[in-house]
Design an enzyme around this catalytic site. Structure first.
Site, PDB file in Angstrom:
ATOM      1  N   GLU A  49      -0.595  -0.814  -8.824  1.00 17.43           N
ATOM      2  CA  GLU A  49       0.138   0.001  -7.989  1.00 17.43           C
ATOM      3  C   GLU A  49       1.347  -1.018  -7.748  1.00 17.43           C
ATOM      4  O   GLU A  49       1.391  -1.999  -6.847  1.00 17.43           O
ATOM      5  CB  GLU A  49      -0.373   0.665  -6.912  1.00 17.43           C
ATOM      6  CG  GLU A  49      -1.193   1.951  -7.207  1.00 17.43           C
ATOM      7  CD  GLU A  49      -1.820   2.575  -6.130  1.00 17.43           C
ATOM      8  OE1 GLU A  49      -1.355   2.382  -4.905  1.00 17.43           O
ATOM      9  OE2 GLU A  49      -2.890   3.360  -6.303  1.00 17.43           O
ATOM     10  N   ASP A  60       2.950   4.376   5.426  1.00 16.26           N
ATOM     11  CA  ASP A  60       2.320   3.212   5.499  1.00 16.26           C
ATOM     12  C   ASP A  60       2.451   2.661   6.849  1.00 16.26           C
ATOM     13  O   ASP A  60       3.180   2.921   7.762  1.00 16.26           O
ATOM     14  CB  ASP A  60       3.508   2.408   4.716  1.00 16.26           C
ATOM     15  CG  ASP A  60       3.351   2.531   3.136  1.00 16.26           C
ATOM     16  OD1 ASP A  60       2.413   2.768   2.666  1.00 16.26           O
ATOM     17  OD2 ASP A  60       4.576   2.894   2.622  1.00 16.26           O
ATOM     18  N   TYR A 175      -6.227  10.165  -6.082  1.00 19.15           N
ATOM     19  CA  TYR A 175      -6.199   9.154  -5.005  1.00 19.15           C
ATOM     20  C   TYR A 175      -6.870   9.785  -3.945  1.00 19.15           C
ATOM     21  O   TYR A 175      -5.992  10.495  -3.234  1.00 19.15           O
ATOM     22  CB  TYR A 175      -4.922   8.504  -4.722  1.00 19.15           C
ATOM     23  CG  TYR A 175      -5.048   7.503  -4.115  1.00 19.15           C
ATOM     24  CD1 TYR A 175      -5.197   7.494  -2.695  1.00 19.15           C
ATOM     25  CD2 TYR A 175      -3.968   6.386  -4.454  1.00 19.15           C
ATOM     26  CE1 TYR A 175      -5.198   6.211  -1.914  1.00 19.15           C
ATOM     27  CE2 TYR A 175      -3.738   5.051  -3.859  1.00 19.15           C
ATOM     28  CZ  TYR A 175      -4.472   5.182  -2.448  1.00 19.15           C
ATOM     29  OH  TYR A 175      -4.122   3.995  -1.677  1.00 19.15           O
TER      30      TYR A 175
END
Length: 263
Positions: A49, A60, A175
């Protein structure tokens, strides 16, 4: 079949779990970043990734935020990210590469131009965390028409009513975000993850890969044991941010990969 599909078919035949490694493109500089990327397959990474640095990375935590800022401060751009991929592909035609990031840089470039450039560079899939299924016509469907997988995130708050919408048009793998919050915020627990993975797998034939909150070989093993594999990002990015040598970073990655493959 994409490289991602082929990789999971191979891993199933080998009865092995997948190890996916995240790194920020251009962190701490283009040369070092490329050397790390080129070393990942040899360290046991099945899928890479590659982060696209962006000024407002809302999903994040601080570790990856700082990595993105270092990359941007060093002059990293979308063109240079794609240049990295092209350089990697000159020596590796098989390891899947997934671009992970946010829609704004893609929108600014233009979807058609971005997809054409990404396919030519050798990108296999996209994870764009701020585009919900309701916006599939924006990027997801064009990406799949161009031959790329579009990988969607499911989270602990994705209930049974929402899950079918999330899985709609998803390809490559699902995911699963193991914890609520941002990357690097908390540790993943296999006991929490296992029932959620089972719930997702009951609704799709796609592999389920678990990310967020995995930072040690032991955690990688325990999480991979209840899923089709795991992703490690912040822990790797932290090693790079600490100024570790490429060899030391790759040794750390290898320890994580060994843990995941034991799972």
């Amino acid at each position: 079949m994409t490289r991602i599909d082929e990789t999971f078919a191979r891993l199933r035949a080998e009865k092995r779990k997948a190890f996916v490694a995240y790194m920020m493109g251009g962190d701490p500089d283009t040369e070092t970043s490329l050397k790390v990327m080129q070393g990942l397959p040899g360290a046991g990474v099945d899928i890479i990734e590659l982060g696209m640095p962006f000024t407002d990375p809302m999903a994040d935590g601080s570790t990856i935020q700082l990595a993105g800022q270092r990359a941007l401060d060093g002059g990293m751009t979308m063109d240079k990210v794609l240049d990295m991929v092209r350089a990697f592909r000159s020596g590796d035609a098989t390891t899947p590469i997934v671009l992970m990031g946010y829609y704004n840089p893609i929108y600014a470039r233009g979807v058609d131009r971005f997809l054409a450039d990404a396919v030519l560079a050798g990108i296999d899939g996209l994870i764009v965390v701020d585009l919900p299924p309701e916006e599939d016509s924006e990027l997801c469907l064009p990406a799949q028409a161009a031959g790329m997988n579009f990988i969607r995130l499911a989270t602990p708050t994705t209930d049974d009513k929402r899950l079918p919408k999330v899985l709609q048009n998803t390809s490559g793998f699902v995911y699963y975000v193991s914890v609520t919050g941002t990357t690097g915020a908390a540790a993943a627990q296999a006991s929490d993850v296992a029932p959620e993975v089972a719930r997702i797998k009951a609704a799709t034939d796609l592999p389920v890969i678990v990310g967020f909150g995995i930072s040690t070989p032991e955690t990688a093993q325990s999480i991979a044991s209840v899923a089709d594999g795991c992703v490690v990002g912040s822990a790797i990015v932290k090693e790079i941010g600490a100024g570790k040598s490429v060899a030391d970073v790759l040794a750390f990655v290898a320890s994580l990969a060994e843990g995941a493959h034991r799972g």
